[in-house]
Design an enzyme around this catalytic site. Structure first.
Site, mmCIF file in Angstrom:
data_model
loop_
_atom_site.group_PDB
_atom_site.id
_atom_site.type_symbol
_atom_site.label_atom_id
_atom_site.label_comp_id
_atom_site.label_asym_id
_atom_site.label_seq_id
_atom_site.Cartn_x
_atom_site.Cartn_y
_atom_site.Cartn_z
ATOM 1 C CG HIS A 12 6.752 1.617 -7.252
ATOM 2 N ND1 HIS A 12 6.079 1.017 -6.220
ATOM 3 C CD2 HIS A 12 6.492 0.862 -8.361
ATOM 4 C CE1 HIS A 12 5.439 -0.049 -6.669
ATOM 5 N NE2 HIS A 12 5.670 -0.167 -7.963
ATOM 6 C CG HIS B 144 9.778 -2.737 -7.519
ATOM 7 N ND1 HIS B 144 9.487 -3.953 -8.098
ATOM 8 C CD2 HIS B 144 8.776 -1.887 -7.903
ATOM 9 C CE1 HIS B 144 8.369 -3.854 -8.795
ATOM 10 N NE2 HIS B 144 7.923 -2.610 -8.695
ATOM 11 C CD GLU C 22 5.646 -7.258 -3.081
ATOM 12 O OE1 GLU C 22 4.760 -7.959 -3.613
ATOM 13 O OE2 GLU C 22 6.858 -7.451 -3.250
ATOM 14 C CG ASP D 290 5.459 -3.942 -6.185
ATOM 15 O OD1 ASP D 290 4.921 -4.982 -5.790
ATOM 16 O OD2 ASP D 290 4.945 -3.172 -7.005
ATOM 17 C CG HIS E 292 5.719 -0.046 -11.843
ATOM 18 N ND1 HIS E 292 6.437 -1.066 -11.254
ATOM 19 C CD2 HIS E 292 6.410 0.292 -12.970
ATOM 20 C CE1 HIS E 292 7.512 -1.330 -11.988
ATOM 21 N NE2 HIS E 292 7.511 -0.519 -13.027
#
Length: 243
Positions: A67, A155, A201, A176, A69
């Site tokens: 993702h 998430h 995670e 995540d 982030h």
């Protein structure tokens, strides 16, 4: 069967997610993140460790990003454009759309703080040209032996868990994920799979969190109290996708 793991980040720490898995000789880099708490060499994974497998361009079959982030993608332009990795990169369509915004914002913050710029705006654009976007549950044949598939992780928008298989061996890497649906995202979903390795995670694994209702109630109480006393409420939300 031989599966080896090389943890370059996020082992016993939050941030700098980067795990390399070798499965039947096929090497996959899962995530390529940065650590938000450091501004020195500890900011990025130590890619020199990959040299034990030889030249990383020849060794790595692909990079998979879960993702957008920064703790999962922040080092990617540095690895591709500065270190020189040229192989394929896979992520979902929303991640590919939002990643350049996050990376450019991070670059501007570095410049604004007077820090040494780790990569340029052009580096970000060139890096994203190497990315192949995938749909959820789409079977992607990376090469003749390696197949990958993305699953919905919740998430944030576009977040995915990834399944990878070579011959009869399968692994899942989560990044995540969230098992509790909220106002705009559902809970993570994945097929029942026969796996030889699961890498997950565990940021809140030992934390008992209040219910969403209780957290919203406490937040609203604080807002109401401030407004009732004639104050103003400012809510800074830097986390794209959660605001």
């Amino acid at each position: 069967m031989a599966i080896e793991c090389l943890v370059l980040g996020a082992g016993q720490e939050v941030g700098k997610s980067c795990v390399i898995v070798s499965i039947h000789g096929k090497m996959i880099m899962f995530d390529c993140g940065m650590h938000m708490g450091y501004s020195d060499h500890r900011r990025y994974p130590d890619f020199s460790h990959i040299s034990k497998f030889g030249d990383f361009n020849a060794a790595l079959s692909c990079i998979i990003i879960t993702h957008f982030h920064l703790d999962h993608i922040g080092a990617l332009p540095y690895f591709t454009e500065v270190c020189g990795h040229t192989g394929p990169i896979y992520m979902t369509y929303p991640t590919k759309a939002l990643a350049p915004l996050m990376l450019e914002d991070y670059r501007k913050v570095m410049v604004g703080r007077g820090e040494e710029q780790q990569f340029t705006h052009e580096n970000i654009l060139d890096c994203m040209k190497k990315v192949t976007a995938v749909d959820l549950k789409q079977n992607v044949q990376v090469d003749k032996e390696l197949q990958i598939r993305a699953y919905y992780a919740g998430h944030v928008l576009g977040a995915a868990m990834f399944y990878a298989c070579v011959e009869d061996s399968g692994i899942v890497y989560t990044g995540d994920y969230n098992m509790t649906p909220d106002r705009h995202l559902g809970a993570a979903q994945i097929d029942r799979l026969q796996l030889d390795l699961l890498i997950t995670e565990s940021t809140y694994a030992t934390t008992i969190r209040d219910s969403k209702y209780a957290r919203e109630r406490e937040f609203l109480k604080a807002v109401h109290k401030c407004v009732a006393n004639g104050g103003k409420v400012l809510i800074p939300t830097f986390a794209l996708g959660r605001a």
